[in-house]
Design an enzyme around this catalytic site. Structure first.
Site, mmCIF file in Angstrom:
data_model
loop_
_atom_site.group_PDB
_atom_site.id
_atom_site.type_symbol
_atom_site.label_atom_id
_atom_site.label_comp_id
_atom_site.label_asym_id
_atom_site.label_seq_id
_atom_site.Cartn_x
_atom_site.Cartn_y
_atom_site.Cartn_z
ATOM 1 N N HIS A 52 -11.372 -13.118 7.235
ATOM 2 C CA HIS A 52 -10.474 -11.470 6.823
ATOM 3 C C HIS A 52 -10.127 -11.153 7.996
ATOM 4 O O HIS A 52 -10.673 -11.061 8.928
ATOM 5 C CB HIS A 52 -10.565 -11.114 6.303
ATOM 6 N N SER A 57 -10.539 -1.096 0.962
ATOM 7 C CA SER A 57 -9.579 -1.416 0.712
ATOM 8 C C SER A 57 -9.433 -3.126 0.808
ATOM 9 O O SER A 57 -9.412 -4.170 -0.461
ATOM 10 C CB SER A 57 -8.657 -1.210 0.798
ATOM 11 N N LYS A 116 -10.833 -6.443 -2.415
ATOM 12 C CA LYS A 116 -10.686 -8.147 -2.718
ATOM 13 C C LYS A 116 -11.107 -9.443 -2.283
ATOM 14 O O LYS A 116 -10.932 -10.028 -2.920
ATOM 15 C CB LYS A 116 -8.802 -7.528 -1.827
ATOM 16 N N ARG A 139 -1.469 5.416 -0.418
ATOM 17 C CA ARG A 139 -1.933 5.970 0.770
ATOM 18 C C ARG A 139 -0.330 5.612 2.252
ATOM 19 O O ARG A 139 -0.384 6.265 2.591
ATOM 20 C CB ARG A 139 -3.037 5.213 1.382
ATOM 21 N N ASP A 195 -6.885 -0.702 -6.496
ATOM 22 C CA ASP A 195 -5.974 -1.151 -4.785
ATOM 23 C C ASP A 195 -4.957 -1.415 -3.935
ATOM 24 O O ASP A 195 -4.052 -0.348 -3.638
ATOM 25 C CB ASP A 195 -7.266 -1.933 -4.591
HETATM 26 N N1 URA Z 1 -5.700 -3.775 4.961
HETATM 27 C C1 URA Z 1 -6.197 -3.519 3.637
HETATM 28 O O1 URA Z 1 -5.979 -4.803 2.870
HETATM 29 N N2 URA Z 1 -6.215 -2.496 2.738
HETATM 30 C C2 URA Z 1 -6.224 -1.215 3.905
HETATM 31 O O2 URA Z 1 -6.100 -0.065 3.803
HETATM 32 C C3 URA Z 1 -5.715 -1.628 5.173
HETATM 33 C C4 URA Z 1 -5.412 -3.596 5.423
#
Ligand code: URA
Length: 430
Positions: free
Chosen positions: A86, A187, A191, A172, A165
């Site tokens: 990621h 967050s 995932k 947010r 999320d």
């Molecule tokens: N990417 C995400 O998936 N969540 C965040 O809070 C920031 C970047």
């Protein structure tokens, strides 16, 4: 149904710098997903978290609650180990494209659930959608089959993963609370853990083109995410990498696919090749295959074979011509000398304004729009030669893109040196 807690009490606890209990966290995430905790209450709590932080156990619990809000995938039935990567997002960051097939060619399956771009950073799915026929959406069964048969999948994350999320991230975004490290870390990791990968390598970008502008905050984010992965039983490692300058020589969807194919053909820009191999090494090591050198699979064409199979399996034609822009505009070097700076954020903003990115998530993107760089910091440039070429189908966009590039590069005297962080700045593991 009577509720176990009161949202105002939970907000007050964090507002007054207290610790949220496991039960409060589990409840507030679940109640927010059910619509019992209102957006304005969750906004206040997110702001209290941004201002007062959470400790490691609170962030772990928060992440677990977000995972529990949706489905969890399971790849343990596959015949090979899994590893995913990621990136926190950057300009010209096309590394997933050569990396996923490269790691798969070395015997580790890569389930890469990706997103679309928002703002100045591009999205992996937008890039791949510039390949004629390629489809981002797969059922869980098709994804599993492709992982077993091809070894690599890059596809859209289904709506079932961490729905809490999705709701919280949108909130947010409009309440000035994106930047809280506990919220970013939970967050991303909710995932990735729900996705079910066995090992995870995080590429935490540092610099103007990244979320994290300085090394200290990037390191704190990396340590928080590595801690969350470790606590959840996922082998997790992070590299901190340079995003002061764009990666490679292209920013824009089809332009980046073309550059990724060059890397798979054994060419491509040095920084893209180096980072692809570094991240592949980390993924292989995290999946227990440290004795395999990914440079071999890149050099002998095995990674390219997996790329072709991966694109075809999702309906794409790996031999199709990629779209090219209707109009181009060169930005010329104003002087002779050494290029000492090329600002990632400004190049990303220009690519976005040319049509490569979107302002709202429902906006379309132009496949062929973007920026081609003819030189990177450290290169000698000559007055009047092209430094950048802007690509778009809609030439009325050139003016705003050129405004974005005002002051984006500096040319120093020959013999001067760019003052840049190294490509790989640090490594974080537990
Ligand atoms: N990417 C995400 O998936 N969540 C965040 O809070 C920031 C970047």
């Amino acid at each position: 149904m009577s509720e176990r807690f009161d949202a105002v009490e939970v907000i007050r606890t964090k507002r007054d710098k207290g610790r949220l209990s496991d039960e409060q966290i589990a409840w507030v995430i679940d109640a927010y997903t059910r619509g019992v905790v209102a957006d304005e209450q969750m906004s206040a709590l997110a702001m209290a978290i941004l201002l007062n932080g959470m400790d490691r156990a609170e962030i772990s619990r928060w992440t677990a609650a977000m995972i529990a809000s949706g489905e969890r995938m399971d790849f343990s039935g596959l015949s090979r180990p899994t590893a995913d990567k990621h990136s926190t997002g950057g300009v010209g960051d096309k590394i997933t494209l050569p990396l996923a097939p490269l790691v798969a060619a070395c015997g580790v399956a890569v389930p890469q659930l990706s997103g679309r771009g928002l703002g100045h950073t591009g999205g992996t799915l937008d890039k791949l959608e510039s390949i004629p026929g390629w489809q981002a959406s797969l059922s869980n069964e098709d994804m599993m089959r492709q992982l077993e048969e091809v070894g690599a999948v890059i596809c859209a994350a289904g709506s079932g993963l961490a729905p809490a999320d999705k709701k919280l991230y949108a909130l947010r975004d409009v309440t000035g609370t994106v930047e809280a490290i506990p919220l970013i870390a939970s967050s991303i990791m909710s995932k990735k853990i729900a996705e079910g990968t066995g090992a995870l390598v995080l590429d935490v970008k540092v610099g103007s083109g990244a979320f994290m502008k300085d090394v200290d905050s990037a390191k704190e984010l990396a340590e928080t995410m590595v801690g969350l992965g470790t606590d959840a039983g996922v082998t997790t490692v992070a590299l901190l990498t340079n995003m002061q300058v764009p990666l490679g020589l292209t920013a824009g969807n089809a332009l980046e696919v073309r550059e990724s194919v060059e890397v798979l053909e054994g060419g491509g820009p040095e920084d893209v090749v180096e980072l692809t191999i570094e991240l592949a090494r980390e993924m292989l090591k995290a999946a227990g295959k440290e004795d395999i050198d990914p440079a071999d699979a890149l050099a002998d064409g095995r990674a390219m074979d997996v790329w072709r199979a991966m694109i075809s399996a999702q309906g794409g034609d790996p031999d199709a011509e990629l779209p090219t822009a209707k109009e181009t505009h060169d930005v010329l070097a104003p002087a002779d000398g050494l290029l000492t700076q090329l600002d990632a954020y400004q190049v990303g903003l220009a690519a976005w304004r040319l049509g490569a990115g979107r302002a709202r998530k429902e906006d379309p993107v132009q496949a062929a729009a973007g920026v081609v760089m003819h030189a990177k910091p450290g290169a000698t440039v000559r007055s009047g030669e092209p430094l950048l070429t802007l690509h778009t189908d809609t030439p009325e966009r050139f003016e705003r893109a050129l405004e974005a590039l005002d002051g984006a590069f500096t040319i120093g005297p020959e013999g001067s040196r760019p003052d840049l962080l190294p490509l790989v700045i640090d490594r974080v593991a537990e």
